[in-house]
Scaffold this active site. Structure first.
Site, PDB file in Angstrom:
ATOM      1  N   HIS A 255      -2.111   0.470  -4.421  1.00 35.68           N
ATOM      2  CA  HIS A 255      -3.184   0.796  -4.144  1.00 35.68           C
ATOM      3  C   HIS A 255      -4.428   1.910  -4.194  1.00 35.68           C
ATOM      4  CE1 HIS A 255      -7.094  -1.167  -2.704  1.00 35.68           C
ATOM      5  NE2 HIS A 255      -6.629  -2.629  -2.779  1.00 35.68           N
TER       6      HIS A 255
ATOM      7  N   ASP B 188      -1.529  -8.555  -1.600  1.00 39.08           N
ATOM      8  CA  ASP B 188      -0.451  -9.935  -2.627  1.00 39.08           C
ATOM      9  C   ASP B 188       0.415 -10.193  -1.813  1.00 39.08           C
ATOM     10  OD1 ASP B 188      -2.602 -11.034  -3.319  1.00 39.08           O
ATOM     11  OD2 ASP B 188      -3.119  -9.188  -4.509  1.00 39.08           O
TER      12      ASP B 188
HETATM   13  N1  ACO Z   1       4.923   0.884  -8.442  1.00 39.29           N
HETATM   14  C1  ACO Z   1       5.749   1.819  -9.154  1.00 39.29           C
HETATM   15  N2  ACO Z   1       5.022   2.713  -9.337  1.00 39.29           N
HETATM   16  C2  ACO Z   1       3.810   2.789  -8.816  1.00 39.29           C
HETATM   17  C3  ACO Z   1       2.677   1.191  -8.451  1.00 39.29           C
HETATM   18  C4  ACO Z   1       3.982   0.153  -8.543  1.00 39.29           C
HETATM   19  N3  ACO Z   1       3.217  -0.924  -7.893  1.00 39.29           N
HETATM   20  N4  ACO Z   1       1.600   1.948  -8.735  1.00 39.29           N
HETATM   21  C5  ACO Z   1       1.600   2.719  -8.723  1.00 39.29           C
HETATM   22  N5  ACO Z   1       2.631   3.822  -9.418  1.00 39.29           N
HETATM   23  C6  ACO Z   1       2.692   4.770  -9.141  1.00 39.29           C
HETATM   24  C7  ACO Z   1       2.413   5.297 -10.864  1.00 39.29           C
HETATM   25  O1  ACO Z   1       3.139   4.934 -11.841  1.00 39.29           O
HETATM   26  C8  ACO Z   1       1.652   6.452 -11.097  1.00 39.29           C
HETATM   27  O2  ACO Z   1       3.193   7.211 -10.838  1.00 39.29           O
HETATM   28  P1  ACO Z   1       2.865   8.390 -11.395  1.00 39.29           P
HETATM   29  O3  ACO Z   1       1.799   9.341 -10.736  1.00 39.29           O
HETATM   30  O4  ACO Z   1       4.309   9.298 -12.020  1.00 39.29           O
HETATM   31  O5  ACO Z   1       2.100   8.403 -12.882  1.00 39.29           O
HETATM   32  C9  ACO Z   1       0.789   6.542  -9.377  1.00 39.29           C
HETATM   33  O6  ACO Z   1       2.007   5.690  -8.246  1.00 39.29           O
HETATM   34  C10 ACO Z   1      -0.162   5.975  -8.587  1.00 39.29           C
HETATM   35  O7  ACO Z   1      -0.797   4.809  -9.467  1.00 39.29           O
HETATM   36  P2  ACO Z   1      -1.911   4.753 -10.236  1.00 39.29           P
HETATM   37  O8  ACO Z   1      -1.385   3.392 -11.298  1.00 39.29           O
HETATM   38  O9  ACO Z   1      -2.497   5.759 -10.676  1.00 39.29           O
HETATM   39  O10 ACO Z   1      -2.668   4.440  -9.325  1.00 39.29           O
HETATM   40  P3  ACO Z   1      -3.937   3.186  -9.336  1.00 39.29           P
HETATM   41  O11 ACO Z   1      -4.894   3.315  -8.251  1.00 39.29           O
HETATM   42  O12 ACO Z   1      -4.849   3.433 -10.904  1.00 39.29           O
HETATM   43  O13 ACO Z   1      -3.554   1.580  -9.315  1.00 39.29           O
HETATM   44  C11 ACO Z   1      -3.077  -0.629  -8.288  1.00 39.29           C
HETATM   45  C12 ACO Z   1      -3.326   0.655  -8.089  1.00 39.29           C
HETATM   46  C13 ACO Z   1      -3.253  -0.987 -10.087  1.00 39.29           C
HETATM   47  C14 ACO Z   1      -2.977  -1.190  -7.561  1.00 39.29           C
HETATM   48  C15 ACO Z   1      -1.238   0.426  -9.139  1.00 39.29           C
HETATM   49  O14 ACO Z   1      -0.672   1.243  -7.656  1.00 39.29           O
HETATM   50  C16 ACO Z   1      -0.796  -1.149  -9.456  1.00 39.29           C
HETATM   51  O15 ACO Z   1      -0.678  -1.624 -10.225  1.00 39.29           O
HETATM   52  N6  ACO Z   1       0.155  -1.484  -8.511  1.00 39.29           N
HETATM   53  C17 ACO Z   1       0.887  -3.506  -8.768  1.00 39.29           C
HETATM   54  C18 ACO Z   1       0.028  -4.585  -8.813  1.00 39.29           C
HETATM   55  C19 ACO Z   1      -1.185  -4.759  -7.789  1.00 39.29           C
HETATM   56  O16 ACO Z   1       0.517  -5.127  -6.362  1.00 39.29           O
HETATM   57  N7  ACO Z   1      -1.764  -5.076  -7.972  1.00 39.29           N
HETATM   58  C20 ACO Z   1      -2.706  -5.730  -6.808  1.00 39.29           C
HETATM   59  C21 ACO Z   1      -3.451  -5.071  -5.635  1.00 39.29           C
HETATM   60  S1  ACO Z   1      -4.735  -4.489  -4.632  1.00 39.29           S
HETATM   61  C22 ACO Z   1      -6.236  -5.908  -5.444  1.00 39.29           C
HETATM   62  O17 ACO Z   1      -5.726  -6.344  -6.109  1.00 39.29           O
HETATM   63  C23 ACO Z   1      -6.530  -6.752  -4.265  1.00 39.29           C
END
Ligand code: ACO
Length: 430
Positions: free
Chosen positions: A307, A364
């Site tokens: 998140h 979710d």
């Molecule tokens: N699985 C594996 N790795 C992940 C995940 C994940 N679900 N989420 C983040 N990471 C990793 C990224 O690859 C990144 O790694 P790095 O630093 O080595 O490059 C690090 O964690 C940071 O991730 P970002 O994408 O920069 O985080 P951001 O804050 O931009 O994204 C998000 C947040 C979109 C929720 C992300 O965690 C994600 O894609 N999660 C899965 C989708 C999801 O569950 N979305 C629902 C969110 S809640 C909602 O909208 C109600």
């Protein structure tokens, strides 16, 4: 006491006012930065950018706190109803008895959509994604209720449009489902409350009345409450950005529905169940998929994990996890996907990759298992999220248009393209 921060660069120093929120959050006011210095700030994904001040929702992502108008989400989930929480976020206070009745009756009175709008559903292919239909239908409401699309509505007009929208979105959502399964639309019933009426329109048919189970209704109602608002997320920022041009509420919310649809936002609940199913069908090897999620050469992510704001736990996920177990027990369902979800969560929470990046289950992760158990099809999951989020979108749109310092949203950019060059006629191009 007013505070300022100092920013030094190119041998000069400027002062930036510090804005402090009621919970002690601090922000640098850079609104005069470009005028005074010629510089702008660059912040892809807006992780460090406050687009507004807001009195609706407070989140402390480090501590796992979520409050609406000051009231903790745990108390609302336990003691309130969806309609009451909707009133709270829109009005900044809990309703009196008669105010709540007025709201509830309004939802019943305005739950029908214009009969002509029903013909729209016929134009969509049977397998159309319900979020596309929902967004188009909500925008189309502006054609049928033009009295609600003034650029500067009064308080009463905003109250009426809020009730119309929340009443009708539920009907549109249920009709969308009926369309997808080729069944006739079921009209709302005047004697049922908000969530029960939605279940009735979804699952009753002309030959069989859906039997309402109050416990299951309560579980869905809790899910709706947990989704009510979440400050400046992707879809809510969309409502504010579209609404900042003085586009009407129907148009602004319709855009937010499209923003919510994406798998990184509200579409994640659908993707979680698809992911769990994929792991199940592939033999249930949770470790394999955790490794895949960590592999930077793979685009696979653990859906329902991570998140932008919560870096400790998502309080909504904790509440949903309990509901999930209750619903499955109540319905006597043993869902192997829940077993995989629990295993996945346990392993990921012990894994250094997820610990270092502070990736925890979000709202979710478990909601999809509840929807599935209740009989809601996958593609409808984000639609339920949209119904739950409606009060928040309305409250944020209202706060924005009532703000004396609201301006049209118009971010800047740093241009990185070609410098000036001349047009080349076709015959000279190579
Ligand atoms: N699985 C594996 N790795 C992940 C995940 C994940 N679900 N989420 C983040 N990471 C990793 C990224 O690859 C990144 O790694 P790095 O630093 O080595 O490059 C690090 O964690 C940071 O991730 P970002 O994408 O920069 O985080 P951001 O804050 O931009 O994204 C998000 C947040 C979109 C929720 C992300 O965690 C994600 O894609 N999660 C899965 C989708 C999801 O569950 N979305 C629902 C969110 S809640 C909602 O909208 C109600």
């Amino acid at each position: 006491m007013d505070e300022n921060a100092k920013l030094s660069f190119d041998g000069k120093t400027i002062e930036l006012p510090i804005i402090t929120g009621t919970e002690g959050e601090k922000g640098l006011d850079i609104s005069k930065l470009r005028k005074e210095t010629g510089y702008i700030t660059v912040d892809p994904g807006f992780s460090n950018t406050g687009s507004c001040t807001s009195a609706i929702t407070y989140i402390d992502g480090e501590k796992g706190i979520l409050r609406h108008r000051g009231i903790p989400i745990e108390q609302l989930a336990e003691k309130s109803t969806f309609v009451e929480t909707a009133y709270l976020v829109i009005h900044d206070r809990l309703p009196l008895k008669e105010e709540l009745e007025f709201y509830s009756k309004g939802f019943t009175k305005h739950s029908m959509i214009h009969e002509d709008m029903k013909t729209f559903f016929r134009g969509y292919p049977q397998n159309a994604h319900p979020m596309a239909i929902l967004s188009a239908m909500v925008c189309s409401l502006s054609c049928y209720y033009p009295e609600f699309i003034k650029a500067e509505p009064t308080d009463d007009e905003i109250e009426n449009i809020a009730i119309e929208l929340m009443a009708k979105v539920r009907t549109i959502a249920a009709y969308t489902y009926k369309k997808s399964i080729g069944e006739p639309f079921v009209y709302p019933r005047a004697d049922l409350r908000y969530v029960a009426n939605f279940m009735h329109m979804m699952f009753s048919s002309p030959v069989k009345e859906y039997k309402i189970d109050p416990e299951i209704v309560k579980a869905l109602e809790t899910l709706f409450i947990l989704h009510v608002d979440h400050e400046q997320n992707c879809s809510t920022s969309t409502v504010r950005l579209v609404g900042s041009s003085r586009a009407n509420l129907f148009a602004s919310v319709s855009s937010a529905i499209c923003a919510l649809w994406g798998p990184l936002h509200g579409g994640a609940n659908q993707k979680v169940v698809e992911m769990l199913q994929r792991i199940h069908d592939d033999g249930g090897d949770v470790d394999k998929y955790i490794a895949k999620a960590k592999d930077k050469n793979s685009s696979f992510r653990l859906m329902g994990f991570g998140h932008r704001v919560y870096k400790n736990f998502d309080p909504r996920a904790l509440l949903i996890k309990d509901q999930c177990k209750m619903v499955l027990d109540r319905l006597g369902i043993h869902d192997p996907l829940l077993d995989i979800a629990v295993k996945l969560q346990e392993k990921a929470l012990k894994d250094d990759y997820f610990k270092e990046r502070k990736l925890y289950p979000n709202v979710d992760f478990y909601s999809g298992i509840i929807y599935k158990a209740v009989g809601i099809p996958l593609a409808m999951f984000p639609v339920l999220f949209a119904i739950g989020r409606m009060p928040g979108w309305i409250a944020q749109w209202k706060e924005m248009i009532e703000s004396p310092c609201a301006r049209i949203g118009r971010p800047r950019q740093i241009y990185t393209g070609e410098n000036k060059r001349d047009y080349i006629p076709m015959e000279k191009r190579s």
